[in-house]
Design a protein around this motif. Sequence first.
Motif, short mmCIF file in Angstrom:
data_model
loop_
_atom_site.label_atom_id
_atom_site.label_comp_id
_atom_site.label_asym_id
_atom_site.label_seq_id
_atom_site.Cartn_x
_atom_site.Cartn_y
_atom_site.Cartn_z
N LEU A 35 10.23 -16.13 5.74
CA LEU A 35 10.70 -15.16 4.76
C LEU A 35 9.49 -14.50 4.11
CD1 LEU A 35 12.98 -13.83 3.14
CD2 LEU A 35 12.90 -15.80 1.56
N VAL A 36 9.35 -13.19 4.28
CA VAL A 36 8.21 -12.45 3.76
C VAL A 36 8.61 -11.78 2.46
CG1 VAL A 36 6.59 -10.56 4.19
CG2 VAL A 36 7.27 -12.08 6.06
N VAL A 37 7.81 -11.98 1.42
CA VAL A 37 8.08 -11.44 0.08
C VAL A 37 6.99 -10.46 -0.28
CG1 VAL A 37 8.34 -12.02 -2.36
CG2 VAL A 37 9.27 -13.56 -0.61
N HIS A 38 7.39 -9.26 -0.72
CA HIS A 38 6.38 -8.24 -1.05
C HIS A 38 6.95 -7.21 -2.00
CE1 HIS A 38 2.92 -5.68 -0.66
NE2 HIS A 38 3.59 -4.71 -0.06
N CYS A 39 6.16 -6.85 -3.00
CA CYS A 39 6.48 -5.75 -3.90
C CYS A 39 5.64 -4.56 -3.47
CB CYS A 39 6.18 -6.14 -5.35
SG CYS A 39 7.06 -5.15 -6.57
N ALA A 40 6.29 -3.58 -2.85
CA ALA A 40 5.56 -2.45 -2.26
C ALA A 40 4.98 -1.55 -3.36
CB ALA A 40 6.50 -1.65 -1.37
N TYR A 41 3.85 -0.95 -3.06
CA TYR A 41 3.15 -0.11 -4.02
C TYR A 41 3.76 1.29 -4.06
CZ TYR A 41 -0.36 -3.76 -4.30
OH TYR A 41 -1.00 -4.96 -4.51
N GLN A 42 3.54 1.98 -5.19
CA GLN A 42 4.07 3.32 -5.34
C GLN A 42 3.46 4.28 -4.32
OE1 GLN A 42 3.30 3.39 -9.68
NE2 GLN A 42 5.43 4.00 -9.91
N GLN A 43 2.19 4.08 -4.00
CA GLN A 43 1.54 4.83 -2.93
C GLN A 43 1.20 3.85 -1.81
OE1 GLN A 43 -1.83 6.79 -4.82
NE2 GLN A 43 -0.60 8.62 -5.20
N TRP A 44 1.72 4.14 -0.62
CA TRP A 44 1.50 3.26 0.52
C TRP A 44 0.00 3.07 0.74
CZ3 TRP A 44 4.82 0.72 3.93
CH2 TRP A 44 4.25 0.22 5.08
N GLY A 45 -0.44 1.82 0.90
CA GLY A 45 -1.86 1.55 1.09
C GLY A 45 -2.10 0.49 2.14
N GLY A 46 -3.36 0.03 2.18
CA GLY A 46 -3.76 -0.94 3.18
C GLY A 46 -2.97 -2.23 3.12
N GLU A 47 -2.65 -2.69 1.91
CA GLU A 47 -1.90 -3.94 1.78
C GLU A 47 -0.51 -3.83 2.37
OE1 GLU A 47 -0.39 -6.82 -1.86
OE2 GLU A 47 -2.29 -5.72 -2.07
N ASP A 48 0.15 -2.70 2.11
CA ASP A 48 1.48 -2.48 2.69
C ASP A 48 1.40 -2.45 4.21
OD1 ASP A 48 2.98 -2.01 0.16
OD2 ASP A 48 1.64 -0.30 0.01
N SER A 49 0.34 -1.85 4.75
CA SER A 49 0.16 -1.79 6.20
C SER A 49 -0.03 -3.18 6.79
CB SER A 49 -1.04 -0.91 6.56
OG SER A 49 -0.82 0.43 6.17
N VAL A 50 -0.82 -4.02 6.09
CA VAL A 50 -1.05 -5.38 6.57
C VAL A 50 0.26 -6.15 6.62
CG1 VAL A 50 -2.11 -7.60 5.97
CG2 VAL A 50 -3.46 -5.50 5.83
N ASN A 319 -12.20 -6.97 -0.91
CA ASN A 319 -11.71 -8.26 -0.47
C ASN A 319 -11.88 -8.42 1.04
OD1 ASN A 319 -10.54 -10.76 -0.58
ND2 ASN A 319 -8.61 -10.08 -1.49
N PHE A 320 -11.46 -7.41 1.77
CA PHE A 320 -11.67 -7.36 3.21
C PHE A 320 -11.23 -5.98 3.68
CE2 PHE A 320 -11.32 -7.91 7.68
CZ PHE A 320 -12.15 -8.97 8.01
N PRO A 321 -12.16 -5.04 3.80
CA PRO A 321 -11.77 -3.68 4.21
C PRO A 321 -11.18 -3.67 5.61
CG PRO A 321 -14.01 -3.73 3.31
CD PRO A 321 -13.60 -5.15 3.55
N ARG A 322 -9.92 -3.32 5.71
CA ARG A 322 -9.25 -3.31 7.01
C ARG A 322 -9.87 -2.27 7.94
NH1 ARG A 322 -4.39 -0.94 8.72
NH2 ARG A 322 -3.25 -2.16 10.27
N THR A 323 -10.44 -1.23 7.35
CA THR A 323 -11.05 -0.20 8.19
C THR A 323 -12.22 -0.75 9.01
OG1 THR A 323 -12.39 0.48 6.28
CG2 THR A 323 -10.40 1.76 6.75
N ILE A 324 -12.91 -1.79 8.49
CA ILE A 324 -14.02 -2.37 9.26
C ILE A 324 -13.50 -3.05 10.51
CG2 ILE A 324 -15.86 -4.09 9.24
CD1 ILE A 324 -16.37 -3.50 6.35
#
Length: 417
Positions: A35-50, A319-324
């Motif tokens: 069960l995955v729990v997440h509060c999505a951000y108002q502007q889609w970002g890297g965390e939402d993509s992860v 914390n850990f740039p996903r772009t890298i």
Amino acid sequence: MNIRRQKENVIYFFRADEPFFYWNDHRVIGIFRVLVVHCAYQQWGGEDSVVAEEIALLESRGHQVGTYFRHNNAIPDLSLVAAARQTLWSSRTTRDMAEEIRRFRPHVIHVHNTLPLISPSVYWAADRAGIPVVQTLHNFRLMCLNALFLRDKEVCEDCIGHVPWRGVARTCYRGSRSASVAMAGMLTLHRVLGTYRGKVARYIALSDFSRAKFIEGGLPAERVVVKPNFADFSEPEDIPRADFLFVGRLSAEKGTTTLVGAMARLPTARLRVAGDGPEAALIEKVCGLTSLGSLSSELVRREMNGALALIVSSICYENFPRTIVEAFACGLPVIASRMGSMAEIVTDGETGLLFEPGNPRDLADKMAWALAHPEEMGEMGRKARAQYEAEFSAEVNYRRLMTIYQEAIDEVRGQRG
């Protein structure tokens, strides 16, 4: 009792009441509900993509994945009092989670962002049901109200290990005194209640650097493990590489002024910028700079496949740039600030180059070296791809995630006898 058996390439996990899971040729067959729990951000970002890609990863291996999502777009509809109350403790979350646990019967609850609408009450709901919780630490919010360890464009660690009253005095959360009070109150309340130390079986830090910071901030060392972000990219195309690339939000913490200052010192360089943000105006009319705006993941990948190097100019720890990871997957070396997790991921002279944070002259020097040594940069790109395959691929990440889930399950079972 949990029994693990291995025969050839098949690994079996059994529980007393049902088959837990097993995989054969890297594909899970059987029952393993997350069960995955997440509060999505108002502007889609890297965390939402992860979050989205991790769900896809689990489902591709045969897992049943349930979701409990809230969206921060609902915040403007709440009064200040209602928003503050939900930040501290959400009764709706406890009710919803009790029902979701009863319906879905998860083996593990994997939490990402809880702020502000879900709240730490999710951990208590899981604990009542005896379900282990794994929490990914995408940012430093548990120790810093703005989650960046950054104030006035300088690193600030004043609140690590302390009640974050300085963050309230400085209005570090969204520049708002009332919002900062609510955030600090939430952190203080749940530290006192023992939520963070007792209700989460495993925390996932994204780098060794981040893990050390979270332990310094008070999380139990034995429960904080490292699993980096990942990308699921095939072998990059063999095409000519030219120009530098920046991908990310155009904001102060990402080092926009450093980037612009470096370009002013290096008129022969060409930089393509994929992103938007509050400091977008700074890059207008900069010589040699092409603004691409916000791009889809597919177009970003295409840009990475044809670039000479990715520039990560952040002035915060990151914390850990996903772009890298994405750059490494594309065989693209990275020129990054020598700080935080960036200095951990990028090996200077091997998979990229490091420069002094916030120093446009040093960044310009590294870019000039890259332009003068394309063959060496190509070799760095090949090493970056090799590191991706060894550490950041989907398969490597999946196996690490399975180990963490099993550790969390064993932890909770051990506590309950």
